[in-house]
Design a protein around this motif. Sequence first.
Motif, PDB file in Angstrom:
ATOM      1  N   PRO A  65       0.924  -1.156  -0.317  1.00 51.25           N
ATOM      2  CA  PRO A  65       0.085   0.497   0.080  1.00 51.25           C
ATOM      3  C   PRO A  65       0.933   1.078  -0.371  1.00 51.25           C
ATOM      4  CG  PRO A  65      -1.328  -1.082   1.344  1.00 51.25           C
ATOM      5  CD  PRO A  65       0.365  -2.223   0.907  1.00 51.25           C
ATOM      6  N   VAL A  66       2.166   1.508   0.364  1.00 52.11           N
ATOM      7  CA  VAL A  66       2.858   2.165   0.017  1.00 52.11           C
ATOM      8  C   VAL A  66       3.408   2.443  -0.750  1.00 52.11           C
ATOM      9  CG1 VAL A  66       4.836   3.444   1.512  1.00 52.11           C
ATOM     10  CG2 VAL A  66       3.524   2.287   3.049  1.00 52.11           C
ATOM     11  N   LEU A  67       3.585   1.663  -1.437  1.00 52.63           N
ATOM     12  CA  LEU A  67       4.418   1.601  -3.050  1.00 52.63           C
ATOM     13  C   LEU A  67       2.907   1.942  -3.758  1.00 52.63           C
ATOM     14  CD1 LEU A  67       6.857  -1.177  -3.861  1.00 52.63           C
ATOM     15  CD2 LEU A  67       7.202   1.165  -2.769  1.00 52.63           C
ATOM     16  N   ALA A  68       1.658   1.450  -3.367  1.00 51.35           N
ATOM     17  CA  ALA A  68       0.398   1.531  -3.949  1.00 51.35           C
ATOM     18  C   ALA A  68      -0.203   3.277  -4.127  1.00 51.35           C
ATOM     19  CB  ALA A  68      -1.135   0.889  -3.950  1.00 51.35           C
ATOM     20  N   ALA A  69       0.088   4.036  -3.397  1.00 47.13           N
ATOM     21  CA  ALA A  69      -0.156   5.263  -2.832  1.00 47.13           C
ATOM     22  C   ALA A  69       0.957   5.825  -3.116  1.00 47.13           C
ATOM     23  CB  ALA A  69      -0.172   5.597  -1.712  1.00 47.13           C
ATOM     24  N   GLY A  70       2.215   5.693  -3.665  1.00 43.05           N
ATOM     25  CA  GLY A  70       2.646   6.624  -4.188  1.00 43.05           C
ATOM     26  C   GLY A  70       3.800   7.467  -4.098  1.00 43.05           C
ATOM     27  N   GLY A  71       4.143   5.914  -2.672  1.00 39.26           N
ATOM     28  CA  GLY A  71       4.975   6.154  -1.238  1.00 39.26           C
ATOM     29  C   GLY A  71       6.530   5.424  -1.804  1.00 39.26           C
ATOM     30  N   SER A  72       7.253   6.379  -0.666  1.00 42.41           N
ATOM     31  CA  SER A  72       8.634   5.421  -1.410  1.00 42.41           C
ATOM     32  C   SER A  72       8.774   3.849  -1.307  1.00 42.41           C
ATOM     33  CB  SER A  72       9.950   6.476  -0.724  1.00 42.41           C
ATOM     34  OG  SER A  72      10.218   6.029   0.841  1.00 42.41           O
ATOM     35  N   ALA A  73      10.560   3.465  -1.670  1.00 45.56           N
ATOM     36  CA  ALA A  73      10.959   2.241  -1.849  1.00 45.56           C
ATOM     37  C   ALA A  73      11.319   1.812  -0.231  1.00 45.56           C
ATOM     38  CB  ALA A  73      11.467   1.671  -2.459  1.00 45.56           C
ATOM     39  N   LEU A  74      11.829   2.981   0.014  1.00 46.95           N
ATOM     40  CA  LEU A  74      12.135   2.688   2.075  1.00 46.95           C
ATOM     41  C   LEU A  74      11.008   3.121   2.682  1.00 46.95           C
ATOM     42  CD1 LEU A  74      15.670   3.163   2.874  1.00 46.95           C
ATOM     43  CD2 LEU A  74      14.396   5.972   2.896  1.00 46.95           C
ATOM     44  N   ASP A  75      10.070   3.715   2.994  1.00 47.27           N
ATOM     45  CA  ASP A  75       9.080   3.608   3.850  1.00 47.27           C
ATOM     46  C   ASP A  75       8.650   2.314   3.478  1.00 47.27           C
ATOM     47  OD1 ASP A  75       9.677   6.202   4.561  1.00 47.27           O
ATOM     48  OD2 ASP A  75       8.083   7.143   2.856  1.00 47.27           O
ATOM     49  N   ALA A  76       8.366   1.924   2.319  1.00 47.80           N
ATOM     50  CA  ALA A  76       7.748   0.800   2.059  1.00 47.80           C
ATOM     51  C   ALA A  76       8.442  -0.740   2.292  1.00 47.80           C
ATOM     52  CB  ALA A  76       7.991   0.259   0.410  1.00 47.80           C
ATOM     53  N   VAL A  77       9.722  -0.687   2.752  1.00 49.48           N
ATOM     54  CA  VAL A  77      10.676  -2.047   2.886  1.00 49.48           C
ATOM     55  C   VAL A  77      10.750  -1.628   4.500  1.00 49.48           C
ATOM     56  CG1 VAL A  77      11.695  -2.182   0.818  1.00 49.48           C
ATOM     57  CG2 VAL A  77      12.774  -0.865   2.870  1.00 49.48           C
ATOM     58  N   ASP A 103       8.557   6.011  -8.555  1.00 50.58           N
ATOM     59  CA  ASP A 103       9.824   6.522  -9.058  1.00 50.58           C
ATOM     60  C   ASP A 103      11.019   5.975  -9.816  1.00 50.58           C
ATOM     61  OD1 ASP A 103      10.755   5.936  -6.731  1.00 50.58           O
ATOM     62  OD2 ASP A 103      10.902   8.347  -5.896  1.00 50.58           O
ATOM     63  N   GLY A 104      11.214   4.674  -9.845  1.00 50.52           N
ATOM     64  CA  GLY A 104      12.512   3.663  -9.954  1.00 50.52           C
ATOM     65  C   GLY A 104      13.279   3.748  -8.589  1.00 50.52           C
ATOM     66  N   LYS A 105      13.479   4.821  -8.024  1.00 49.21           N
ATOM     67  CA  LYS A 105      14.305   4.192  -7.162  1.00 49.21           C
ATOM     68  C   LYS A 105      13.858   3.372  -6.137  1.00 49.21           C
ATOM     69  CE  LYS A 105      14.806   9.219  -6.284  1.00 49.21           C
ATOM     70  NZ  LYS A 105      14.803  10.564  -5.478  1.00 49.21           N
ATOM     71  N   LEU A 106      15.030   2.572  -5.949  1.00 52.11           N
ATOM     72  CA  LEU A 106      15.425   1.046  -5.255  1.00 52.11           C
ATOM     73  C   LEU A 106      15.708   0.822  -3.566  1.00 52.11           C
ATOM     74  CD1 LEU A 106      17.640   0.218  -8.107  1.00 52.11           C
ATOM     75  CD2 LEU A 106      15.164  -1.466  -6.794  1.00 52.11           C
ATOM     76  N   ALA A 107      15.389   0.897  -2.832  1.00 53.47           N
ATOM     77  CA  ALA A 107      14.999   0.140  -1.368  1.00 53.47           C
ATOM     78  C   ALA A 107      15.121  -1.084  -1.088  1.00 53.47           C
ATOM     79  CB  ALA A 107      14.676   1.327  -0.178  1.00 53.47           C
ATOM     80  N   GLY A 108      15.969  -1.647   0.279  1.00 55.21           N
ATOM     81  CA  GLY A 108      15.860  -3.087   1.009  1.00 55.21           C
ATOM     82  C   GLY A 108      16.262  -2.734   2.739  1.00 55.21           C
TER      83      GLY A 108
END
Length: 336
Positions: A53-65, A200-205
Amino acid sequence: MSDRRRFLQAGLLATGALALPALSAAQARAGHSGARVVSTWDFGVPANQVAWPVLAAGGSALDAVEAGARWAESDLCNPTVGHCGNPDREGVLTLDASIMDGDGRCGSVAALEDILHPVSVARRVMEKTPHVMLVGEGAQQFAISQGLEHRRLLTPQAEQAWREWLKTSRYQPEINAERRGMPGNSENHDTIGMLAIGADGKLAGACTTSGMAWKMHGRVGDSPIIGAGLYVDNEVGAATASGVGEEMIRNAASFLVVELMRQGRSPMEACREAIDRVVRKRPEASKTLQVCFLALNKHGEVGAYALHQGFVYAVCDAGKQDDLRQSASVYQTTQS
């Protein structure tokens, strides 16, 4: 493996049983096909469902992981992750975690006691200090100063398991021991690693674990070691590892996977080549330990490879949110 876990994994692999409601049109537009989150092991499915849901709402990959890893630390009850983790041989539960943004920023904590969300401590280390890693008492003091939850985490079940282990004090991690019903051992390589790419194409882990059961007090595995258990680079992709952490540290394994992708390998090819390096360096040891890699490149392509059969990983995007996949492996049957 417990009946609950066997049922969960079998059901997911066969039918994708954990379905979510369809995304709204607005969510689908925000979380277009470029956004994706992947996680290690069967409990990666519900972790992904928290992160998505973080990604689906346009949030960052960092917040999602971070969101997905926090779920694993507090809502999941697993002997190798978070508050239900098994302790070390002194009966002390210590937690390790790391988080990394694709721009190179990263933070980690190791040998952390009685803090519910080590992944959030790791993020605070990244964002609030000039350091990358804090350990032990210093990490705990920092977490408390940041207002993060501090309470006794060792569960009665984990303490009882430790007391049973004390009867033999045998320390020999086994491949898929829990799946083969071996008392006194645990599924010692079920670290959760999560990788995501945002719209936005940015990655996080992120990576979080309670480490090996019955380890020596003070032992730290690969999960909080940037480049071993986790590595992320927006220019290339991201990788995470699960298994016997000493092997990841010896090979700077997650960094290796990313660098192999930089050289043109696909995520799966990079994971396989990194596994081959582990085997070449320690061919005899590789027969008795598990090593697993999961990778995601900047185009959203996913790949994985394991040393021994049994590694599964979860993939979640706008098209499918309960996708559990079986990894290929070097050895097609586990040791008996």
